[in-house]
Design a protein around this motif. Structure first.
Motif, PDB file in Angstrom:
ATOM      1  N   GLN A   1      -4.213  -4.857  -6.323  1.00  0.00           N
ATOM      2  CA  GLN A   1      -2.911  -5.050  -6.856  1.00  0.00           C
ATOM      3  C   GLN A   1      -2.085  -5.655  -5.720  1.00  0.00           C
ATOM      4  O   GLN A   1      -1.284  -6.431  -6.139  1.00  0.00           O
TER       5      GLN A   1
ATOM      6  N   ARG B   1      -0.396  -9.209  -6.681  1.00  0.00           N
ATOM      7  CA  ARG B   1       1.140  -9.012  -6.975  1.00  0.00           C
ATOM      8  C   ARG B   1       2.074  -9.523  -5.644  1.00  0.00           C
ATOM      9  O   ARG B   1       3.195 -10.113  -5.731  1.00  0.00           O
ATOM     10  N   ILE B   2       1.386  -9.164  -4.499  1.00  0.00           N
ATOM     11  CA  ILE B   2       2.285  -9.294  -3.205  1.00  0.00           C
ATOM     12  C   ILE B   2       1.688 -10.665  -2.462  1.00  0.00           C
ATOM     13  O   ILE B   2       2.418 -11.702  -2.163  1.00  0.00           O
TER      14      ILE B   2
ATOM     15  N   ILE C   1       9.137   5.394  -6.335  1.00  0.00           N
ATOM     16  CA  ILE C   1       8.048   6.044  -6.794  1.00  0.00           C
ATOM     17  C   ILE C   1       8.049   7.508  -6.778  1.00  0.00           C
ATOM     18  O   ILE C   1       7.116   8.177  -7.023  1.00  0.00           O
TER      19      ILE C   1
ATOM     20  N   VAL D   1       2.261   0.271 -10.179  1.00  0.00           N
ATOM     21  CA  VAL D   1       1.185   1.404 -10.021  1.00  0.00           C
ATOM     22  C   VAL D   1       1.380   2.539 -10.978  1.00  0.00           C
ATOM     23  O   VAL D   1       0.171   3.049 -11.573  1.00  0.00           O
TER      24      VAL D   1
ATOM     25  N   ARG E   1      13.445   1.045  -2.799  1.00  0.00           N
ATOM     26  CA  ARG E   1      11.993   0.872  -3.439  1.00  0.00           C
ATOM     27  C   ARG E   1      11.101   2.141  -3.046  1.00  0.00           C
ATOM     28  O   ARG E   1      10.245   2.279  -3.795  1.00  0.00           O
TER      29      ARG E   1
ATOM     30  N   GLN F   1       0.753  -1.179  -0.163  1.00  0.00           N
ATOM     31  CA  GLN F   1      -0.008  -0.039  -0.165  1.00  0.00           C
ATOM     32  C   GLN F   1       0.705   1.291   0.024  1.00  0.00           C
ATOM     33  O   GLN F   1       0.497   2.198  -0.550  1.00  0.00           O
ATOM     34  N   SER F   2       1.959   1.084   0.569  1.00  0.00           N
ATOM     35  CA  SER F   2       2.668   2.425   0.866  1.00  0.00           C
ATOM     36  C   SER F   2       3.488   2.833  -0.513  1.00  0.00           C
ATOM     37  O   SER F   2       3.905   3.922  -0.792  1.00  0.00           O
ATOM     38  N   ILE F   3       3.637   1.737  -1.480  1.00  0.00           N
ATOM     39  CA  ILE F   3       3.932   2.218  -2.701  1.00  0.00           C
ATOM     40  C   ILE F   3       2.791   2.521  -3.757  1.00  0.00           C
ATOM     41  O   ILE F   3       2.922   2.589  -4.775  1.00  0.00           O
ATOM     42  N   GLY F   4       1.638   2.574  -3.181  1.00  0.00           N
ATOM     43  CA  GLY F   4       0.411   3.073  -3.827  1.00  0.00           C
ATOM     44  C   GLY F   4      -0.399   1.970  -4.446  1.00  0.00           C
ATOM     45  O   GLY F   4      -1.215   2.415  -5.250  1.00  0.00           O
ATOM     46  N   MET F   5      -0.122   0.876  -3.989  1.00  0.00           N
ATOM     47  CA  MET F   5      -0.874  -0.409  -4.590  1.00  0.00           C
ATOM     48  C   MET F   5      -2.534  -0.222  -4.056  1.00  0.00           C
ATOM     49  O   MET F   5      -2.487  -0.085  -3.006  1.00  0.00           O
TER      50      MET F   5
ATOM     51  N   ARG G   1      -0.574   8.521  -1.091  1.00  0.00           N
ATOM     52  CA  ARG G   1       0.624   7.502  -0.886  1.00  0.00           C
ATOM     53  C   ARG G   1       1.695   7.681  -2.015  1.00  0.00           C
ATOM     54  O   ARG G   1       2.794   7.241  -1.797  1.00  0.00           O
ATOM     55  N   LYS G   2       1.227   8.070  -3.166  1.00  0.00           N
ATOM     56  CA  LYS G   2       2.089   8.051  -4.305  1.00  0.00           C
ATOM     57  C   LYS G   2       3.133   9.021  -4.083  1.00  0.00           C
ATOM     58  O   LYS G   2       4.106   9.297  -4.764  1.00  0.00           O
TER      59      LYS G   2
ATOM     60  N   GLU H   1       8.742  -2.468  -8.620  1.00  0.00           N
ATOM     61  CA  GLU H   1       7.301  -2.843  -8.353  1.00  0.00           C
ATOM     62  C   GLU H   1       6.267  -1.968  -8.268  1.00  0.00           C
ATOM     63  O   GLU H   1       5.216  -1.744  -9.048  1.00  0.00           O
ATOM     64  N   GLY H   2       6.765  -0.609  -7.797  1.00  0.00           N
ATOM     65  CA  GLY H   2       5.894   0.418  -7.628  1.00  0.00           C
ATOM     66  C   GLY H   2       5.657   1.229  -9.074  1.00  0.00           C
ATOM     67  O   GLY H   2       4.625   1.457  -9.726  1.00  0.00           O
TER      68      GLY H   2
END
Ligand code: ATP
Ligand code: MG
Lengths: 234, 245
Positions: free
Chosen positions: A146, A150-151, B157, B109, B153, A138-142, B80-81, B104-105
């Motif tokens: 997703q 993916r995870i 983003i 995303v 990581r 979630q912290s990378i925006g998923m 979050r982005k 991955e991000g």
């Protein structure tokens, strides 16, 4: 003397006869396995897994209606014998005008069964993935979807392979129950041959042997998959 | 650029954040210190809505979330982005290599082209000193290396703000330095950072402001020179004494 001769003779006669029956019955049994038992297992398992993932996601969705549906489904399937389920689907439903052929009826029964049991395995596997994995994704925006795809699910798959393999192997053996709803699978073939030859020990042992071989091969495949999936854990 | 107003967070009856205000200008480094349970982690987690605040505002650039109202998933996503989070326990994806973790991000995303993402991912891993470990799985890396992948990581983003939650506290002492070095470099390059840490050397060297929190409130704030040498509040003094023991 005469008696001994007679016994010897009948023993020799029996051995010949045994080999004969064993040989002539092997092919029909194998056909029963190849054309019915194995396809039935594969199709039911694939449908069952799709059902199971859906049910597991319903269960953890946090939406009361969905998790309620999933709970009731799991409870009914786990709380009733598989044989009874097959009878209801094949014989029972005819009373309300639903006439299914033996094979599809068996597929429905086994799929529903696999779906319920496997969903609990998958749910437990998803819940076993540390919360930090959800948070990192979630912290990378998923999005939820997703993160799941993916995870979480890839990791949950690894966790659930051993118990799902067990389910699969159980399913191979459970397909013998389809004999009771007239599917021409291996065990029904064995019963038919017994009816003609009166050699239950021989035929049922032969069938058991083939089941065992199938399951043995499957356990080898299971080992392969587990080795491959364990690549990324020490 | 990053601003928090009157932020409250309650878990049931437990008040964990009790009216926090904070303004972070672009390029500034804020260090948050305070005793265990004072709400430091919760504060960071509220900044990217891993925890939903009970009340208050969080805004980063144009995105302004008011938690009195119902906030949309889309706004949370946008927020979050713009924030990169580095976790105490790294939380790397164990089924992916270092490089896969980093891209991955961008790929999933932000829908960046995979080859482009890889190129940039390799650059980021080189930046954190792991150019030779891009194809390693997390379990093949030391804690310090894993945490540096975690930083890469988060950077991938292109966040406006980096959030660090005690990034070195799970590390063996000899591995702390390599992670701090990367963080200091980031700070010198002008990255905006909010860092929960008790590494005084880091705070003294790069912090523009130190916040001392206790029981969900900011007790004292100021330049590290002031906070560490001449704190005004008794509670700050007590806490710093405990730290230096
Ligand atoms: N999900 C949760 N549910 C209930 N209580 C929580 C939850 N998360 C944190 N808390 C409580 O909130 C308080 C603050 O926790 P937090 O993790 O923010 O403290 P911290 O300052 O980061 O402490 P530490 O230095 O130990 O990491 C603690 O009392 C903790 O028990
Ligand atoms: Mg904490």
């Amino acid at each position: 003397m005469f008696l001994l001769n007679n016994m010897l003779y009948s023993a020799v006669f029996d051995a010949d006869r045994y080999i004969d029956i064993a040989q002539s019955s092997f092919l029909p049994l194998l056909k029963g396995a190849l054309f019915y038992s194995i396809p039935m297992t594969l199709i039911s398992f694939v449908i069952g897994i799709i059902l199971a993932i859906t049910t597991a996601l319903f269960r953890i969705s946090g939406v009361k209606l969905l998790s309620g549906i999933a709970r009731v489904y799991i409870s009914i399937i786990r709380g009733t014998p598989l044989l009874v389920q097959l009878f209801i689907i094949f014989f029972g439903l005819t009373s309300v005008g639903i006439k299914l052929d033996p094979f599809p009826a068996a597929i429905i029964g086994f799929s529903l069964n696999t779906g319920a049991y496997a969903s609990e395995i998958i749910r437990a596997a998803i819940l076993s993935i540390p919360k930090g994995q959800w948070e990192a994704s979630q912290s990378i925006g998923m999005s939820y979807g997703q993160s799941l795809k993916r995870i979480i699910l890839p990791q949950a798959t690894r966790v659930s392979i051993p118990p799902l393999s067990n389910s699969f192997i159980s399913l191979v053996k459970d397909t013998s129950l389809a004999s009771t709803i007239l599917v021409a699978e291996m065990f029904r073939k064995a019963q038919e041959i017994v009816a003609n030859t009166y050699e239950p020990l021989l035929l049922y042992t032969e069938a058991a042997f083939i089941y065992w071989m199938i399951c043995f091969l499957l356990s080898l495949v299971q080992d392969q998959i587990e080795n491959k999936l364990n690549r990324y854990v020490s | 650029m990053l601003s928090i107003q009157n932020l409250h967070k309650q878990f049931g009856n437990l008040v964990v954040l009790d009216g926090i205000d904070l303004n972070v200008e672009k390029g500034k480094v804020i260090v948050v210190i305070g005793p265990s349970g004072s709400g430091k982690t919760t504060l960071l987690r509220c900044l990217n809505v891993l925890e939903t605040p009970t009340k208050g505002n969080v805004s980063i650039n144009q995105t302004d979330l008011n938690f009195e109202e119902k906030v949309s998933k889309k706004d949370i996503q946008t927020l979050r982005k713009q924030t990169g989070m580095v976790f105490q326990t790294y939380n790397l994806f164990p089924h992916m290599t270092a490089l896969q973790n980093v891209i991955e991000g961008p790929v999933t995303v932000q829908k960046v082209n995979k080859e482009k993402a890889k190129e940039k991912g390799i650059q980021l891993l080189e930046k954190v000193g792991l150019g030779d470990k891009i194809d390693y799985y997390p379990h093949q890396l030391s804690g310090g290396q894993q945490q540096r992948v975690g930083i890469a990581r988060a950077l991938a983003i292109d966040p406006e703000v980096m959030l660090f939650d005690e990034p070195t506290s799970a590390l063996d002492p000899e591995l702390v330095g390599e992670v701090l070095r990367v963080m200091k470099e980031l700070a010198h390059e002008g990255m905006t950072m909010v860092v929960v840490t008790h590494e005084m050397s880091f705070a003294k060297e790069v912090a523009d402001e130190v916040l001392f929190m206790d029981q969900g409130q900011v007790i004292e704030r100021g330049h590290p020179d002031h906070i560490f040498t001449t704190p005004k509040e008794e509670r700050t003094r007590q806490f710093l004494n405990l730290l230096s023991e």
